[in-house]
Design an enzyme around this catalytic site. Sequence first.
Site, short mmCIF file in Angstrom:
data_model
loop_
_atom_site.label_atom_id
_atom_site.label_comp_id
_atom_site.label_asym_id
_atom_site.label_seq_id
_atom_site.Cartn_x
_atom_site.Cartn_y
_atom_site.Cartn_z
N LYS A 179 55.63 36.27 35.57
CA LYS A 179 55.26 37.67 35.30
C LYS A 179 55.40 38.52 36.56
CE LYS A 179 50.78 38.99 35.61
NZ LYS A 179 50.59 40.17 36.45
N ASN A 180 54.89 38.00 37.67
CA ASN A 180 54.87 38.80 38.90
C ASN A 180 56.24 38.97 39.54
OD1 ASN A 180 52.20 39.21 38.57
ND2 ASN A 180 51.52 37.93 40.29
N ARG B 75 48.36 47.68 36.82
CA ARG B 75 48.52 48.26 38.16
C ARG B 75 49.95 48.19 38.65
NH1 ARG B 75 44.09 48.83 41.07
NH2 ARG B 75 45.39 48.65 42.91
N CYS C 146 39.58 47.84 40.46
CA CYS C 146 39.61 47.00 39.27
C CYS C 146 38.59 45.89 39.44
CB CYS C 146 41.00 46.46 39.00
SG CYS C 146 41.49 45.18 40.14
N ARG D 64 41.46 47.55 45.75
CA ARG D 64 42.92 47.54 45.60
C ARG D 64 43.61 48.89 45.84
NH1 ARG D 64 44.71 43.61 40.80
NH2 ARG D 64 46.52 43.34 42.14
N PRO D 65 43.49 49.40 47.04
CA PRO D 65 44.20 50.65 47.35
C PRO D 65 45.71 50.44 47.42
CG PRO D 65 43.26 49.72 49.35
CD PRO D 65 42.83 48.83 48.22
N ILE D 66 46.47 51.53 47.41
CA ILE D 66 47.93 51.41 47.61
C ILE D 66 48.36 52.22 48.84
CG2 ILE D 66 48.59 50.86 45.22
CD1 ILE D 66 49.48 53.85 45.01
N ASP D 67 47.40 52.37 49.78
CA ASP D 67 47.68 53.17 50.97
C ASP D 67 48.89 52.67 51.77
OD1 ASP D 67 45.93 50.96 51.35
OD2 ASP D 67 45.53 51.61 53.39
N LEU D 68 49.11 51.36 51.78
CA LEU D 68 50.23 50.83 52.56
C LEU D 68 51.57 51.22 51.94
CD1 LEU D 68 48.77 47.26 53.23
CD2 LEU D 68 48.88 49.16 54.85
N ASP E 237 45.53 33.87 43.29
CA ASP E 237 45.67 33.80 41.84
C ASP E 237 45.36 32.40 41.28
OD1 ASP E 237 46.24 36.45 41.69
OD2 ASP E 237 48.35 36.23 41.14
N ILE F 270 41.56 37.42 50.23
CA ILE F 270 42.51 38.47 49.83
C ILE F 270 41.80 39.64 49.12
CG2 ILE F 270 44.66 38.98 48.58
CD1 ILE F 270 45.10 36.87 50.72
N ARG G 32 47.65 39.24 29.12
CA ARG G 32 48.44 40.08 30.02
C ARG G 32 49.44 39.24 30.80
NH1 ARG G 32 45.41 42.44 34.30
NH2 ARG G 32 47.55 42.56 34.97
C1 UD1 Z 1 49.98 40.91 43.84
C2 UD1 Z 1 50.01 40.17 42.54
C3 UD1 Z 1 48.62 39.63 42.23
C4 UD1 Z 1 48.12 38.79 43.39
C5 UD1 Z 1 48.23 39.56 44.70
C6 UD1 Z 1 47.90 38.72 45.92
C7 UD1 Z 1 51.75 41.29 41.27
C8 UD1 Z 1 52.10 42.21 40.14
N1 UD1 Z 1 50.44 41.10 41.50
O1 UD1 Z 1 49.09 42.01 43.71
O2 UD1 Z 1 48.72 38.84 41.05
O3 UD1 Z 1 46.75 38.50 43.18
O4 UD1 Z 1 49.57 40.05 44.88
O5 UD1 Z 1 48.74 37.63 46.00
O6 UD1 Z 1 52.62 40.73 41.92
N2 UD1 Z 1 46.03 46.24 50.08
C9 UD1 Z 1 45.68 47.36 50.78
N3 UD1 Z 1 46.51 48.44 50.74
C10 UD1 Z 1 47.67 48.43 50.02
C11 UD1 Z 1 48.03 47.28 49.31
C12 UD1 Z 1 47.18 46.19 49.35
O7 UD1 Z 1 44.64 47.40 51.43
O8 UD1 Z 1 48.38 49.44 50.02
C13 UD1 Z 1 45.14 45.06 50.10
C14 UD1 Z 1 44.60 44.71 48.72
O9 UD1 Z 1 43.44 45.46 48.40
C15 UD1 Z 1 44.30 43.24 48.87
C16 UD1 Z 1 45.45 42.76 49.79
O10 UD1 Z 1 45.91 43.93 50.46
O11 UD1 Z 1 43.08 43.05 49.52
C17 UD1 Z 1 46.60 42.10 49.10
O12 UD1 Z 1 47.03 42.91 48.04
P1 UD1 Z 1 48.52 42.92 47.48
O13 UD1 Z 1 49.28 41.76 48.04
O14 UD1 Z 1 49.08 44.27 47.61
O15 UD1 Z 1 48.26 42.61 45.94
P2 UD1 Z 1 49.11 43.19 44.76
O16 UD1 Z 1 50.51 43.38 45.23
O17 UD1 Z 1 48.38 44.33 44.14
#
Ligand code: UD1
Length: 419
Positions: free
Chosen positions: A22-23, A93, A117, A122-126, A306, A328, A398
């Site tokens: 899926k991922n 997401r 969630c 789970r921000p997307i700031d990066l 996961d 994580i 899902r």
């Molecule tokens: C992906 C996977 C999810 C898995 C996760 C970690 C998909 C669709 N989902 O989620 O199943 O649990 O990787 O292996 O592939 N973070 C920030 N800022 C950002 C982005 C992330 O602070 O902009 C933090 C997150 O809150 C978290 C960590 O970085 O603490 C890792 O997150 P990330 O690897 O981005 O997870 P996802 O890509 O959302």
Amino acid sequence: MDKFRIIGGRPLEGRIQISGAKNSALPCMAAALLTSETVTLHNLPYARDIITMRRLLEDLGCHILMPELRTLKISGAQVEVFEAPYELVKTMRASVLALGPLLARFGEARVSLPGGCAIGQRPIDLHLAGFEKLGAAVEIEGGDVVARSKRLQGREIYFDKVSVTGTENLMMAAALADGVTVLTNAAREPEIVDLAELLNKMGARVEGAGRSTIRIEGVNKLGGAEHTIIPDRIETGTFAVAAAITGGDLELVNCNPQHIAAVLDKLEETGVRIDRPNAFSLRVVAADQTRCSDVTTLPHPGFPTDMQAQYMALMTVGDGVSVITETIFENRFMHASELLRMGARIRLNGRQAVVEGNKELSGARVQASDLRASASLVLAGLAARGETIVDRVYHIDRGYEKIEEKLRAVGANIERFRE
Ligand code: UD1
């Protein structure tokens, strides 16, 4: 709402086919937005998130055909909407993966900002800081991320934290940028490598995927491609635990054992026997008595977050004490309180869970809170004495393809019902 009824205590024996990841499927589907030509993807899992991503792409104007089961032909020739609405983003997401491709190809994208969630903030700031580095103007308007840009410009981008979808989003954006982008401290998950392979088939120039520095030389245009999605390593790991926790013996086929080396090593440490007859299959034979062993989740190639919930379920019936450290996500122990209802002994202390094993679990009514937490409750139910009802299985749908059918075929007593 659908529920599972499980009568536990049966060892699982037989063979299970692993589905596509899926991922990996989700970013590969989003990558189809980068071109006006057709992208054909094979081995897509039959999971709800894939249907949601399909809907998102169709809402944007993609034309999608399913010539056979598990294959989609996606054409982004007619994309004319650049917006992913809240209704879709809140259920999945990974919708944020539309941002990079839309911005790179059309210079414009609006995607609702995903909130927190069940497993954390789970921000997307990066992702957003990366787009800004590539020259985009990024704003938050009415709960949406709005990004605009002329042609993106290749740059060096350092990730403060390893992010899987962040790396994927920037890799896709950089593929159509002007000049070279270097991503440092990039995620190294197998799904990143799969996406890079697809992008390169489409004409992109991505080097180093699977390592922490990825170099992307932008091109003017990407074309169509055909690609087969890698096997789902988390589904593989989940079924490996199903064998271990039920005292069973399962053969898992169409998988890639290399992708879950950390999980297999850990299971071997607990006494589980793992045979690797070839590069595409595994045999998992339960220990007479599983031993407890500590684990810490880490970015790939470490132990995946996961798989943390499923591993915790196994530790509740192991011999000894196990300390599970989640590094994580800040709130990923929702399954612990449900496992307690089944008789497990677990103490939570911040990011650590101390699991006292040696408990015979007993069936109970429990609630799934997120995708992997629900998998752990199903596993616990398979091992428990008596009847377990798992509520809210839409979470599990899902990401897992027909999990109850796959389990039933190897001897589990599990059924789906509605109340
Ligand atoms: C992906 C996977 C999810 C898995 C996760 C970690 C998909 C669709 N989902 O989620 O199943 O649990 O990787 O292996 O592939 N973070 C920030 N800022 C950002 C982005 C992330 O602070 O902009 C933090 C997150 O809150 C978290 C960590 O970085 O603490 C890792 O997150 P990330 O690897 O981005 O997870 P996802 O890509 O959302």
